[in-house]
Design a protein around this motif. Structure first.
Motif, PDB file in Angstrom:
ATOM      1  N   LEU A   1       0.906  -1.194   0.127  1.00 48.66           N
ATOM      2  CA  LEU A   1       0.033  -0.091  -0.018  1.00 48.66           C
ATOM      3  C   LEU A   1       0.783   1.269   0.060  1.00 48.66           C
ATOM      4  O   LEU A   1       0.506   2.260  -0.764  1.00 48.66           O
ATOM      5  CB  LEU A   1      -0.902   0.058   1.266  1.00 48.66           C
TER       6      LEU A   1
ATOM      7  N   GLY B   1       1.184   5.429  -1.696  1.00 49.28           N
ATOM      8  CA  GLY B   1       0.715   6.732  -0.923  1.00 49.28           C
ATOM      9  C   GLY B   1       1.882   7.740  -0.823  1.00 49.28           C
ATOM     10  O   GLY B   1       2.985   7.569  -1.345  1.00 49.28           O
TER      11      GLY B   1
ATOM     12  N   ALA C   1      -3.725   4.235   1.692  1.00 45.32           N
ATOM     13  CA  ALA C   1      -2.114   4.235   1.011  1.00 45.32           C
ATOM     14  C   ALA C   1      -1.357   5.429   1.884  1.00 45.32           C
ATOM     15  O   ALA C   1      -0.284   4.994   2.175  1.00 45.32           O
ATOM     16  CB  ALA C   1      -2.157   4.582  -0.321  1.00 45.32           C
TER      17      ALA C   1
END
Ligand code: KG4
Ligand code: ZN
Length: 337
Positions: free
Chosen positions: A189, A193, A239
């Protein structure tokens, strides 16, 4: 030509490997999927699964290595630290197999094996570290900075006073409702991000020691407060949350590693253990190595998490020293080094 069979059963992976000196001929790992439904490793189930896996895993390791059991010179096994019920399976198997074959057994400390995994040779042709080197060992159960003078002379110069780095990843993931083990999920993730989206205060622990429990609590309260305002806060920011918590964990890890390098004057640096698979950590330490003039050793992905090849290579160094174990030894749950 020394053939060593390595056995690893300290947690939830059953693994067997065959090496010829430091060259890997096979490295077979049976993962236990039974635990994911419980959000963590269940010791009783782990031990039972090791019993089912151990013989087939060793059989495949010998076949893949294309050698017969009679060619083995010694059997190295993880004596600890780890789950006692799990360690007992590998220890008992190693003892009885060695007794039947009339060859010596070699006890290996799991953490030292992570540290020595850098000496494994296979197709990747990684450069081996030179002694003395510093190893940042980051796993689910441990976080340590170790000064490695040689294969049999290591000193822990910093370690966590509470949670391990892997636990910090896993607990943050759990708080976010991600599946277990959370480390790889956060890693995945985090790539999507912004690591600067949220900031978390870092611990102020003197010297080279670490602490991660405060970060876990800060993360928990931060999410609780924001969920009160917006019940979809986690979903909307998954994220960014993953990237920010990962960034903070890496910052904490590398600050102390840099301090250790400065204090000891050692520029030969390695990382090891499950968390060394983290792509953010691998990138950040590579950048730091370039700016600090370090010679950096990052394990191939397959040797980051638990595996028997690293047990075999740690055993190989002891084999060279004639450092064999007796048949009456028992496993230990906590590290003795
Ligand atoms: O060394 P290891 O396989 O087992 C122990 O001896 O503990 O380490 C397992 C730990 C777990 O906490 C897992 O979440 C973490 O390593 N881990 C990662 C990643 N892959 C495994 N943490 C962050 N990013 C990853 N890619
Ligand atoms: Zn491990």
């Amino acid at each position: 030509m020394t053939y060593i069979l390595g056995i690893e059963s300290s947690c939830d992976d059953t693994s067997a490997a065959v090496i010829n000196n430091t060259r890997v001929l096979s490295n077979v790992i049976a993962n236990q999927h039974v635990h994911s439904a419980y959000g963590g490793v269940v010791p009783e189930l782990a031990s039972r699964a090791h019993q089912q896996n151990i013989i087939p895993v060793v059989d495949v390791a010998l076949k893949e290595a294309k050698i017969s059991k009679n060619q083995l010179d010694a059997i190295a096994f993880t004596r600890g630290p780890g789950l006692l019920g799990s360690l007992l399976v590998g220890t008992s198997f190693a003892k009885s197999f060695a007794l039947a074959l009339g060859i010596p057994i070699i006890e290996v400390d799991h953490l030292k094996a992570h540290i020595l995994s850098h000496f494994l040779e296979d197709v990747s042709g990684e450069k081996q570290p030179r002694f003395p080197y510093l190893c940042l060992t980051v796993s689910g159960g441990h976080t340590q900075i170790v000064k490695v003078r040689d294969a049999s002379n290591m000193e822990i110069i910093g370690s966590t006073i509470d949670d391990a780095a892997g636990e910090a990843f896993d607990k943050a993931a759990k708080i976010m409702g991600l599946p277990y083990p959370g480390g790889p999920e956060i890693d995945r993730l985090a790539k999507l991000g912004n690591p600067m989206a949220f900031t978390f205060t870092q611990p102020r622990i003197p010297g080279l020691d670490y602490s991660f429990s405060g970060l876990k609590t800060a993360f928990l309260y931060f999410l609780r407060d924001n969920l009160r305002i917006d019940s979809e806060f986690i979903d909307k920011n998954k994220a960014d949350l993953a990237a920010s918590i990962q960034y903070t964990i890496i910052e904490i890890l590398l600050k102390k590693l840099k301090l250790a390098a400065d204090e000891t004057g050692i520029k030969e640096i390695a990382i090891a253990g499950g968390v060394s698979a983290n792509s953010g950590l691998r990138n950040a330490i590579t950048q730091m190595a370039a700016s600090e003039g370090w010679e950096i050793h990052i394990p191939a992905m397959r040797y980051t998490t638990d595996n028997a090849a690293m047990i075999a290579v740690a055993g190989y160094f002891k084999f060279l020293d004639g450092d064999f174990a007796s048949q009456d030894l028992t496993p230990y749950a906590r590290s003795k080094f």
